[in-house]
Design a protein around this motif. Sequence first.
Motif, PDB file in Angstrom:
ATOM      1  N   ILE A  23       0.835  -1.200   0.000  1.00  0.00           N
ATOM      2  CA  ILE A  23       0.000   0.000   0.000  1.00  0.00           C
ATOM      3  C   ILE A  23       0.871   1.251   0.000  1.00  0.00           C
ATOM      4  O   ILE A  23       1.820   1.353   0.776  1.00  0.00           O
ATOM      5  CB  ILE A  23      -0.921   0.003   1.226  1.00  0.00           C
ATOM      6  CG1 ILE A  23      -1.816  -1.237   1.199  1.00  0.00           C
ATOM      7  CG2 ILE A  23      -1.761   1.275   1.281  1.00  0.00           C
ATOM      8  CD1 ILE A  23      -2.534  -1.503   2.493  1.00  0.00           C
ATOM      9  N   THR A  24       0.520   2.181  -0.860  1.00  0.00           N
ATOM     10  CA  THR A  24       1.119   3.510  -0.870  1.00  0.00           C
ATOM     11  C   THR A  24       0.011   4.484  -0.508  1.00  0.00           C
ATOM     12  O   THR A  24      -1.078   4.423  -1.087  1.00  0.00           O
ATOM     13  CB  THR A  24       1.676   3.850  -2.266  1.00  0.00           C
ATOM     14  OG1 THR A  24       2.645   2.864  -2.624  1.00  0.00           O
ATOM     15  CG2 THR A  24       2.308   5.222  -2.288  1.00  0.00           C
ATOM     16  N   LEU A  25       0.273   5.376   0.450  1.00  0.00           N
ATOM     17  CA  LEU A  25      -0.750   6.317   0.908  1.00  0.00           C
ATOM     18  C   LEU A  25      -0.489   7.720   0.387  1.00  0.00           C
ATOM     19  O   LEU A  25       0.653   8.154   0.277  1.00  0.00           O
ATOM     20  CB  LEU A  25      -0.775   6.378   2.436  1.00  0.00           C
ATOM     21  CG  LEU A  25      -1.187   5.122   3.181  1.00  0.00           C
ATOM     22  CD1 LEU A  25      -1.003   5.326   4.687  1.00  0.00           C
ATOM     23  CD2 LEU A  25      -2.630   4.770   2.879  1.00  0.00           C
ATOM     24  N   ALA A  26      -1.577   8.417   0.086  1.00  0.00           N
ATOM     25  CA  ALA A  26      -1.539   9.842  -0.234  1.00  0.00           C
ATOM     26  C   ALA A  26      -2.729  10.488   0.473  1.00  0.00           C
ATOM     27  O   ALA A  26      -3.790   9.876   0.598  1.00  0.00           O
ATOM     28  CB  ALA A  26      -1.628  10.065  -1.732  1.00  0.00           C
ATOM     29  N   SER A  27      -2.545  11.719   0.936  1.00  0.00           N
ATOM     30  CA  SER A  27      -3.587  12.395   1.705  1.00  0.00           C
ATOM     31  C   SER A  27      -4.439  13.351   0.881  1.00  0.00           C
ATOM     32  O   SER A  27      -5.415  13.901   1.385  1.00  0.00           O
ATOM     33  CB  SER A  27      -2.965  13.168   2.869  1.00  0.00           C
ATOM     34  OG  SER A  27      -2.364  12.268   3.765  1.00  0.00           O
ATOM     35  N   ASP A  28      -4.064  13.563  -0.364  1.00  0.00           N
ATOM     36  CA  ASP A  28      -4.891  14.384  -1.254  1.00  0.00           C
ATOM     37  C   ASP A  28      -4.546  14.043  -2.699  1.00  0.00           C
ATOM     38  O   ASP A  28      -3.575  13.333  -2.970  1.00  0.00           O
ATOM     39  CB  ASP A  28      -4.721  15.885  -0.967  1.00  0.00           C
ATOM     40  CG  ASP A  28      -3.304  16.387  -1.177  1.00  0.00           C
ATOM     41  OD1 ASP A  28      -2.782  16.277  -2.305  1.00  0.00           O
ATOM     42  OD2 ASP A  28      -2.714  16.907  -0.214  1.00  0.00           O
ATOM     43  N   GLU A  34       1.545  13.366  -7.847  1.00  0.00           N
ATOM     44  CA  GLU A  34       3.009  13.451  -7.753  1.00  0.00           C
ATOM     45  C   GLU A  34       3.646  12.071  -7.595  1.00  0.00           C
ATOM     46  O   GLU A  34       4.679  11.794  -8.205  1.00  0.00           O
ATOM     47  CB  GLU A  34       3.402  14.357  -6.586  1.00  0.00           C
ATOM     48  CG  GLU A  34       3.084  15.819  -6.850  1.00  0.00           C
ATOM     49  CD  GLU A  34       3.257  16.719  -5.633  1.00  0.00           C
ATOM     50  OE1 GLU A  34       3.795  16.250  -4.608  1.00  0.00           O
ATOM     51  OE2 GLU A  34       2.848  17.881  -5.715  1.00  0.00           O
ATOM     52  N   ILE A  35       3.021  11.203  -6.810  1.00  0.00           N
ATOM     53  CA  ILE A  35       3.548   9.844  -6.628  1.00  0.00           C
ATOM     54  C   ILE A  35       3.516   9.084  -7.950  1.00  0.00           C
ATOM     55  O   ILE A  35       4.483   8.435  -8.339  1.00  0.00           O
ATOM     56  CB  ILE A  35       2.758   9.086  -5.540  1.00  0.00           C
ATOM     57  CG1 ILE A  35       3.057   9.688  -4.160  1.00  0.00           C
ATOM     58  CG2 ILE A  35       3.090   7.594  -5.556  1.00  0.00           C
ATOM     59  CD1 ILE A  35       2.124   9.222  -3.063  1.00  0.00           C
ATOM     60  N   VAL A  36       2.397   9.187  -8.665  1.00  0.00           N
ATOM     61  CA  VAL A  36       2.276   8.485  -9.949  1.00  0.00           C
ATOM     62  C   VAL A  36       3.265   9.047 -10.959  1.00  0.00           C
ATOM     63  O   VAL A  36       3.961   8.297 -11.642  1.00  0.00           O
ATOM     64  CB  VAL A  36       0.828   8.569 -10.480  1.00  0.00           C
ATOM     65  CG1 VAL A  36       0.745   8.068 -11.906  1.00  0.00           C
ATOM     66  CG2 VAL A  36      -0.111   7.776  -9.583  1.00  0.00           C
ATOM     67  N   LYS A  37       3.351  10.364 -11.044  1.00  0.00           N
ATOM     68  CA  LYS A  37       4.252  10.985 -12.019  1.00  0.00           C
ATOM     69  C   LYS A  37       5.719  10.698 -11.723  1.00  0.00           C
ATOM     70  O   LYS A  37       6.546  10.728 -12.632  1.00  0.00           O
ATOM     71  CB  LYS A  37       4.016  12.495 -12.082  1.00  0.00           C
ATOM     72  CG  LYS A  37       2.772  12.866 -12.847  1.00  0.00           C
ATOM     73  CD  LYS A  37       2.661  14.366 -12.996  1.00  0.00           C
ATOM     74  CE  LYS A  37       1.490  14.736 -13.883  1.00  0.00           C
ATOM     75  NZ  LYS A  37       1.383  16.195 -14.060  1.00  0.00           N
TER      76      LYS A  37
END
Length: 75
Positions: A23-28, A34-37
Amino acid sequence: MVDDNLINQKVLTNLLSKSGIKITLASDGQQAVEIVKSGKVKFDFILMDINMPVMDGFTATQVIKKREDLIWSRS
């Protein structure tokens, strides 16, 4: 998983980690984009909340879908 609610993040992380899912978490939405790019992680699926600060889930999904070469795992 993209969600601004810490409780939702914890509940889903506990449920999904038991199955061995990484699991990778992002809060917005902006963090998710940004994580995908960054291209450092390839994803099989993304769970996206729709109501979040900074960038909502609908907008983030539209941006990410334009970069399919970065999202989907090829393993």
